[in-house]
Scaffold this active site. Structure first.
Site, PDB file in Angstrom:
ATOM      1  N   CYS A  97       1.645   1.416   5.983  1.00  9.38           N
ATOM      2  CA  CYS A  97       1.876   0.037   5.563  1.00  9.38           C
ATOM      3  C   CYS A  97       3.301  -0.101   5.009  1.00  9.38           C
ATOM      4  O   CYS A  97       4.252  -0.066   5.780  1.00  9.38           O
ATOM      5  CB  CYS A  97       0.802  -0.417   4.593  1.00  9.38           C
ATOM      6  SG  CYS A  97       0.498  -2.185   4.689  1.00  9.38           S
TER       7      CYS A  97
ATOM      8  N   HIS B  83      -4.256   0.847   7.473  1.00  7.46           N
ATOM      9  CA  HIS B  83      -4.651   1.851   6.473  1.00  7.46           C
ATOM     10  C   HIS B  83      -5.702   2.820   7.030  1.00  7.46           C
ATOM     11  O   HIS B  83      -6.891   2.664   6.747  1.00  7.46           O
ATOM     12  CB  HIS B  83      -5.201   1.150   5.233  1.00  7.46           C
ATOM     13  CG  HIS B  83      -4.134   0.457   4.450  1.00  7.46           C
ATOM     14  ND1 HIS B  83      -3.365   1.106   3.513  1.00  7.46           N
ATOM     15  CD2 HIS B  83      -3.676  -0.809   4.490  1.00  7.46           C
ATOM     16  CE1 HIS B  83      -2.488   0.273   2.999  1.00  7.46           C
ATOM     17  NE2 HIS B  83      -2.650  -0.904   3.581  1.00  7.46           N
TER      18      HIS B  83
ATOM     19  N   GLU C 220      -6.350   5.710   6.074  1.00  8.09           N
ATOM     20  CA  GLU C 220      -6.988   6.510   5.015  1.00  8.09           C
ATOM     21  C   GLU C 220      -8.345   5.948   4.608  1.00  8.09           C
ATOM     22  O   GLU C 220      -9.200   6.671   4.123  1.00  8.09           O
ATOM     23  CB  GLU C 220      -6.050   6.624   3.803  1.00  8.09           C
ATOM     24  CG  GLU C 220      -5.910   5.384   2.917  1.00  8.09           C
ATOM     25  CD  GLU C 220      -4.958   4.323   3.468  1.00  8.09           C
ATOM     26  OE1 GLU C 220      -4.512   4.476   4.630  1.00  8.09           O
ATOM     27  OE2 GLU C 220      -4.661   3.345   2.756  1.00  8.09           O
TER      28      GLU C 220
HETATM   29  N1  GLN Z   1       3.857  -5.078   0.511  1.00 11.83           N
HETATM   30  C1  GLN Z   1       3.733  -4.888   1.916  1.00 11.83           C
HETATM   31  C2  GLN Z   1       3.143  -6.094   2.610  1.00 11.83           C
HETATM   32  O1  GLN Z   1       2.548  -6.924   1.988  1.00 11.83           O
HETATM   33  C3  GLN Z   1       2.905  -3.666   2.223  1.00 11.83           C
HETATM   34  C4  GLN Z   1       1.493  -3.775   1.808  1.00 11.83           C
HETATM   35  C5  GLN Z   1       0.787  -2.465   1.758  1.00 11.83           C
HETATM   36  O2  GLN Z   1       1.432  -1.418   1.756  1.00 11.83           O
HETATM   37  N2  GLN Z   1      -0.530  -2.472   1.696  1.00 11.83           N
HETATM   38  O3  GLN Z   1       3.259  -6.213   3.809  1.00 11.83           O
END
Ligand code: GLN
Length: 547
Positions: free
Chosen positions: A380, A519, A521
């Site tokens: 992310c 994600h 994970e």
């Molecule tokens: N802050 C970033 C976004 O909103 C990444 C979010 C995250 O890592 N879950 O896109």
């Protein structure tokens, strides 16, 4: 109709209620039953989505896009049952529903009270899906006696009476402190905690007693007598080397048998514990170890990166190596050389995150990994930072930045390689957002499909060209820069099915450098490690051999 197990806690918090619930779920499955686990949280936030990871630990995202308590992660890791939006509720959610109904006039002018209006709302939540599984395991957050918890305790008390006799049981976790001076385990706090429960009309059927020392038979009998439970229903919970030993340990202490006895299920089906025996073996029989750095911002509280750490452990189990995780604070090298902080690690993982703090450090971590051929896994925000690094240092876009920090506020001139996503497709519908939307629940949340490029590293790792992964982000890599970045060697190897949103990037001339917008994970399990984590740890093992 499902049978219900309500799991409560007393004496102190952090006794491992979530883990006990998850382990019980796994044991009931091992006996052939279907289960579903739920969390009822007394805090007033509508969901944990807007809570600081420093304070509350990680936010666990479900396939259907709910931002939930990290205990749902435990449940899923132990049972493999995907958590759903309807598996998590808080006082905030309950009250806001009740107040909405009141404003709509649904209560026909009645005076709205905790009993019955709030408790009814909680009971309705408990009923959802009760015809789908054999057992519903419901954990109440906090400890008995907390002010916010009272409506929940009252609701489960009522619920057990609404149901036919024998369809609900109560399991209570307590602590037996050890007094070194007298060499004794003390049962009094447990007695008090059970009294507290009884005073609100709940008599526990099973007591799970956390203890750092073996519980002598005499003490067990005393607890049974004073707390009004059967002796076999006083179950010991000792400290474990790994949380994944919990199902076997609880089985050995008789927890699943005690639960089946409490429901009068005879003869009890024999358990098949082969999955957990294999998990145990993979934890305890390892060959070598690797050192992985998690370069993040919320490094003071390990719970903030719970699923990352667990997924790395699963990756270790897949390769039969021990994974040593070090927490490296990216902010420290925001404005200095990252190398001294990152030397010696066999792999670097940059996890998700929000806000500007530490982002320059993360960009440097990506650069360090790229230039030194160290396996890099960007998740992310970790992917977004890797793209900015590629843009600035390889593709010649020297002003590359993200709208999240370099900002809509016009802080400085920059090229928004990462931009604020305001429109995307979910199923057959378009989702739209504005800059000034509420913060809670407005990200691109939940499971989305992605299409992988044939011949790419990720396609090989997944063994498929179509994947589904969970998302939680507001910003997105801009395809406007795709050609420029691909010419530099950063391949966009995974895209949303409509080809608009980059889901995965990878350096083609690097041993293992992958950034993912989702994600992975969250979907990894000890008995089914996520392929990306299994392969990342494999690459770390290879890197460790080169040192
Ligand atoms: N802050 C970033 C976004 O909103 C990444 C979010 C995250 O890592 N879950 O896109």
């Amino acid at each position: 109709m499902a049978r219900y197990v309500f799991i409560t806690g007393g004496v102190v918090s952090s006794l491992g209620k979530g883990l006990a619930s998850a382990a019980l779920g796994a044991l009931l499955q091992a006996r052939g039953f279907s289960v579903r686990l739920r969390k009822l949280d007394p805090y007033l936030n509508v969901d944990p989505g807007t809570m600081s990871p420093f304070e509350h630990g990680e936010v666990f995202v479900t396939d259907d896009g709910a931002e939930t308590d990290l205990d749902l992660g435990h449940y899923e890791r132990f049972t493999g049952v995907p958590a759903r939006m309807t598996d998590s509720v808080s006082s905030g959610r309950v009250y806001s529903t009740v107040l909405e109904k009141e404003r709509r006039g649904d209560y026909l002018g009645k005076t709205i009270q905790v009993v019955p209006h709030v408790t009814n709302e909680i009971k309705e939540f408990l009923h959802v899906g009760d015809d789908e599984v054999d057992f519903m395991l419901c954990e109440i957050g906090g400890t008995v006696g907390d002010i916010e918890g009272l409506p929940f305790f009252e609701a489960i008390r009522q619920f057990s009476h609404d149901k036919p006799r024998g369809e609900c049981i109560f399991m209570h976790l307590t602590l037996l402190p050890y007094l070194a001076a007298s060499g004794e385990l003390k049962t009094k706090p447990t007695q008090h905690s059970v009294k507290e429960l009884q005073s609100i009309g709940i008599a526990p059927d099973i007591l799970v007693c956390r203890s750092e020392h073996p519980i002598p038979e005499k003490e067990r009998a005393k607890i049974a007598l004073f707390c009004n439970v059967r002796k076999e229903a006083v179950v010991a919970a000792y400290d474990l080397k790994s949380i994944y030993e919990a199902p076997l340990a609880y089985h050995k202490q008789g927890l699943d048998q005690a639960v089946l006895d409490a429901f009068n299920i005879t003869p009890a089906p024999k358990p098949d514990l082969s999955v957990w025996n294999d998990v145990y073996d993979r934890i305890h029989t390892t060959d070598g170890e690797v050192n992985v750095a998690i370069v993040g911002k919320y490094t003071q509280l390990e719970d903030a990166y719970k699923s990352f750490k667990e997924a790395l452990t699963h990756g270790g189990m897949a390769n039969r190596v021990k994974v040593n995780v070090s927490w490296v604070d990216a902010e420290v090298f925001d404005s200095e050389d990252a190398a001294p902080y990152l030397e010696g690690y066999h792999a670097i993982l940059v996890p998700g995150g929000f806000g500007e703090r530490g982002t320059e450090g993360k960009i440097k971590a990506a650069q360090y990994a790229r230039e030194n051929n160290i396996p890099y896994f960007g998740i992310c925000l970790g992917m977004q930072m890797a793209v900015i690094e590629a843009a600035r240092n390889v593709a010649g876009i020297s002003e590359a930045g993200s709208e999240e920090f370099d900002h809509e506020a016009g802080k400085k001139r920059f090229e928004p390689v990462v931009y604020h996503l305001k429109e995307w497709v979910q199923g057959n519908a378009k989702v739209k957002r504005k800059s000034d939307d509420d913060k809670g629940g407005t990200m691109r949340l939940g499971s989305y499909d992605a299409t992988l490029t044939a011949g790419s590293k990720v396609a090989e790792i997944y063994g498929s060209l179509a994947i589904e992964e969970r998302h939680r982000h507001r910003y997105e890599v801009d395809t406007k820069y795709r050609a420029q970045l691909e010419d530099a060697g950063l391949r966009f190897s995974g895209m949303s099915p409509d080809g608009k949103l980059p889901e995965i990037v990878e350096w083609t001339d690097h041993p293992w450098f992958i950034g993912v917008q989702f994600h992975p994970e969250l979907k990894s399990k000890p008995f089914a490690p996520h392929p990306l984590f299994a392969d990342f740890v494999r690459a770390a093992v290879e890197a460790s051999r080169l040192v």
